[in-house]
Design an enzyme around this catalytic site. Structure first.
Site, PDB file in Angstrom:
ATOM      1  N   SER A  10      -3.436   4.852   6.305  1.00 56.41           N
ATOM      2  CA  SER A  10      -2.227   4.107   6.657  1.00 56.41           C
ATOM      3  C   SER A  10      -1.817   3.266   5.460  1.00 56.41           C
ATOM      4  O   SER A  10      -2.675   2.766   4.723  1.00 56.41           O
ATOM      5  CB  SER A  10      -2.526   3.187   7.843  1.00 56.41           C
ATOM      6  OG  SER A  10      -1.525   2.202   7.950  1.00 56.41           O
ATOM      7  N   SER A  11      -0.516   3.113   5.282  1.00 57.00           N
ATOM      8  CA  SER A  11      -0.034   2.273   4.180  1.00 57.00           C
ATOM      9  C   SER A  11      -0.576   0.855   4.332  1.00 57.00           C
ATOM     10  O   SER A  11      -0.833   0.163   3.357  1.00 57.00           O
ATOM     11  CB  SER A  11       1.495   2.243   4.180  1.00 57.00           C
ATOM     12  OG  SER A  11       1.984   3.568   4.142  1.00 57.00           O
ATOM     13  N   LEU A  67       2.679   5.769  -0.263  1.00 54.12           N
ATOM     14  CA  LEU A  67       2.190   7.074   0.206  1.00 54.12           C
ATOM     15  C   LEU A  67       0.686   7.253  -0.011  1.00 54.12           C
ATOM     16  O   LEU A  67       0.106   6.704  -0.934  1.00 54.12           O
ATOM     17  CB  LEU A  67       2.953   8.197  -0.507  1.00 54.12           C
ATOM     18  CG  LEU A  67       4.471   8.189  -0.312  1.00 54.12           C
ATOM     19  CD1 LEU A  67       5.085   9.425  -0.971  1.00 54.12           C
ATOM     20  CD2 LEU A  67       4.866   8.127   1.159  1.00 54.12           C
ATOM     21  N   GLN A  99       5.276   7.549  18.657  1.00 58.90           N
ATOM     22  CA  GLN A  99       6.495   7.750  17.859  1.00 58.90           C
ATOM     23  C   GLN A  99       6.932   9.219  17.895  1.00 58.90           C
ATOM     24  O   GLN A  99       8.121   9.517  17.960  1.00 58.90           O
ATOM     25  CB  GLN A  99       6.240   7.307  16.417  1.00 58.90           C
ATOM     26  CG  GLN A  99       7.372   7.604  15.459  1.00 58.90           C
ATOM     27  CD  GLN A  99       7.168   6.920  14.128  1.00 58.90           C
ATOM     28  OE1 GLN A  99       7.492   5.754  13.968  1.00 58.90           O
ATOM     29  NE2 GLN A  99       6.627   7.638  13.154  1.00 58.90           N
ATOM     30  N   MET A 156       7.961   5.563   4.915  1.00 56.76           N
ATOM     31  CA  MET A 156       8.319   4.227   4.432  1.00 56.76           C
ATOM     32  C   MET A 156       7.606   3.943   3.104  1.00 56.76           C
ATOM     33  O   MET A 156       7.454   2.786   2.699  1.00 56.76           O
ATOM     34  CB  MET A 156       7.965   3.171   5.479  1.00 56.76           C
ATOM     35  CG  MET A 156       8.746   3.382   6.772  1.00 56.76           C
ATOM     36  SD  MET A 156       9.027   1.884   7.700  1.00 56.76           S
ATOM     37  CE  MET A 156       7.355   1.445   8.095  1.00 56.76           C
ATOM     38  N   GLY A 157       7.155   4.995   2.420  1.00 56.31           N
ATOM     39  CA  GLY A 157       6.540   4.815   1.106  1.00 56.31           C
ATOM     40  C   GLY A 157       5.108   4.322   1.210  1.00 56.31           C
ATOM     41  O   GLY A 157       4.479   4.411   2.257  1.00 56.31           O
ATOM     42  N   GLY A 163      -2.247  11.172   3.958  1.00 60.92           N
ATOM     43  CA  GLY A 163      -1.663  11.501   5.262  1.00 60.92           C
ATOM     44  C   GLY A 163      -0.226  11.981   5.067  1.00 60.92           C
ATOM     45  O   GLY A 163       0.180  13.022   5.600  1.00 60.92           O
ATOM     46  N   HIS A 164       0.548  11.235   4.279  1.00 60.80           N
ATOM     47  CA  HIS A 164       1.928  11.646   3.994  1.00 60.80           C
ATOM     48  C   HIS A 164       1.940  12.996   3.251  1.00 60.80           C
ATOM     49  O   HIS A 164       2.758  13.867   3.529  1.00 60.80           O
ATOM     50  CB  HIS A 164       2.637  10.618   3.107  1.00 60.80           C
ATOM     51  CG  HIS A 164       2.773   9.247   3.727  1.00 60.80           C
ATOM     52  ND1 HIS A 164       2.061   8.161   3.280  1.00 60.80           N
ATOM     53  CD2 HIS A 164       3.548   8.804   4.746  1.00 60.80           C
ATOM     54  CE1 HIS A 164       2.398   7.089   3.996  1.00 60.80           C
ATOM     55  NE2 HIS A 164       3.297   7.452   4.892  1.00 60.80           N
TER      56      HIS A 164
HETATM   57  P1  AMP Z   1       5.125   5.882   7.633  1.00 61.21           P
HETATM   58  O1  AMP Z   1       5.338   5.877   6.149  1.00 61.21           O
HETATM   59  O2  AMP Z   1       3.976   5.039   8.066  1.00 61.21           O
HETATM   60  O3  AMP Z   1       6.403   5.602   8.383  1.00 61.21           O
HETATM   61  O4  AMP Z   1       4.710   7.364   8.009  1.00 61.21           O
HETATM   62  C1  AMP Z   1       5.520   8.468   7.688  1.00 61.21           C
HETATM   63  C2  AMP Z   1       4.979   9.678   8.384  1.00 61.21           C
HETATM   64  O5  AMP Z   1       3.643   9.934   7.965  1.00 61.21           O
HETATM   65  C3  AMP Z   1       4.931   9.506   9.912  1.00 61.21           C
HETATM   66  O6  AMP Z   1       5.305  10.724  10.537  1.00 61.21           O
HETATM   67  C4  AMP Z   1       3.462   9.195  10.145  1.00 61.21           C
HETATM   68  O7  AMP Z   1       3.015   9.549  11.442  1.00 61.21           O
HETATM   69  C5  AMP Z   1       2.805  10.058   9.085  1.00 61.21           C
HETATM   70  N1  AMP Z   1       1.463   9.561   8.798  1.00 61.21           N
HETATM   71  C6  AMP Z   1       1.107   8.293   8.504  1.00 61.21           C
HETATM   72  N2  AMP Z   1      -0.234   8.199   8.348  1.00 61.21           N
HETATM   73  C7  AMP Z   1      -0.729   9.436   8.564  1.00 61.21           C
HETATM   74  C8  AMP Z   1      -2.041   9.989   8.560  1.00 61.21           C
HETATM   75  N3  AMP Z   1      -3.123   9.247   8.302  1.00 61.21           N
HETATM   76  N4  AMP Z   1      -2.183  11.297   8.814  1.00 61.21           N
HETATM   77  C9  AMP Z   1      -1.093  12.085   9.087  1.00 61.21           C
HETATM   78  N5  AMP Z   1       0.169  11.623   9.100  1.00 61.21           N
HETATM   79  C10 AMP Z   1       0.355  10.313   8.845  1.00 61.21           C
END
Ligand code: AMP
Length: 283
Positions: A189-190, A33, A155, A30-31, A36-37
């Site tokens: 986290s975003s 970034l 998820q 969801m951007g 983690g992404h």
């Molecule tokens: P999101 O943009 O929050 O929807 O996350 C997109 C993907 O990135 C999802 O598969 C999340 O689980 C993964 N993600 C988000 N934060 C982290 C993190 N800190 N470490 C590893 N993967 C992450």
């Protein structure tokens, strides 16, 4: 790096790869970034000839309007980071492109227990929105490997169930990438962008408590560990705790006491300020 804004252009860009029997990796996001992404992109680069990332803030998975409206958008920086990480294709669809039939008559997925507990219980309808967007994205990208973060543990299980419901088990592999953390242990986290400096420091209490539970679950009673973690979070400025739960890592059934041989995961969701954070650790 190619940026595709429609499914038609994406299909056109990808079609030469479909016939070649190569791995196409897909990282939906969801951007806003962060590293983690990028870890997911790097994993995809390791395993696939082509890596596709999508950026789409999915309106149907937000149970809280305020959370949706305040969701950070940093598209130029996202493109810069993806280019730097060696991503091949960015899919950047509009809401109309994903939901050409509107967002009022969404498909219902039979997730049963999985959406009644933890995130499902506190974010009503959230996983239905996740399934709707992920199925649509999968049908558009048609990847061979889907990369997800362990940060969103439940998820990952929901998407695995979705793949089963789509009957795609034989054509799509799921790869779960370990959670990437800030130096103090806070899971990236975003939503961390919405924390003040002080809140970011205090939010490390989540990871510290997960670690404490990991180090002590074999010798201390689970209810005591959970109570201690609740108290520690509240002491560190968390205002509300949705759950702290020790569960069977395979099916997320809550587990009340230690039993050798059962793989466990501890999951936490709590608010600091008005930001809701989630995290988990395999025990
Ligand atoms: P999101 O943009 O929050 O929807 O996350 C997109 C993907 O990135 C999802 O598969 C999340 O689980 C993964 N993600 C988000 N934060 C982290 C993190 N800190 N470490 C590893 N993967 C992450």
């Amino acid at each position: 790096m190619v940026i595709c804004k429609t499914a038609a252009i994406l299909e056109n860009t990808l079609k030469k790869y479909y016939t070649n029997n190569i791995n196409i990796g897909f990282v939906p996001t969801m951007g806003a970034l962060h590293n983690g992404h990028i870890a997911l992109i790097e994993e995809s680069k390791q395993q696939c000839a082509i890596t596709v990332a999508s950026i789409f803030v999915n309106p149907t998975q937000f149970n809280d309007k305020n959370d949706f409206e305040k969701y950070p958008i940093t598209i130029e920086n996202d493109i810069f980071l993806l280019e730097k990480a060696g991503c091949d294709i960015i899919f950047l669809p509009s809401v109309n492109e994903i939901y050409s039939d509107g967002i009022d008559n969404l498909k219902h997925y039979e997730l049963s227990y999985l959406e009644e507990i933890l995130e499902g219980k506190y974010r009503k309808g959230h996983f239905q929105g996740v399934c709707n967007v992920v199925e649509r994205l999968l049908l558009m990208v048609k990847p061979t490997i889907l990369f997800l973060g362990q940060k969103d543990y439940q998820q990952c299980m929901v998407v695995s169930k979705l793949v089963e419901l789509m009957n795609w088990q034989n054509k799509l592999k799921l790869v779960i990438v370990p959670t990437i953390r800030e130096e103090n242990g806070l899971a990236m986290s975003s939503r961390n962008r919405r924390l003040t400096e002080e809140e970011r420091t205090k939010a490390a209490a989540i990871y510290n408590n997960l670690l404490y539970m990991k180090n002590n679950f074999e010798r201390l009673p689970f209810n005591g560990l959970i109570k201690r973690a609740e108290e520690e979070l509240l002491k560190n400025g968390f205002l509300k705790i949705d759950y702290i739960s020790i569960c069977n890592a395979q099916n997320l059934q809550p587990i009340a006491e230690y039993k050798e041989g059962v793989k466990l995961v501890v999951l936490i969701a709590a608010f600091i300020g008005e930001v809701r954070l989630i995290d988990n650790l395999l025990l």
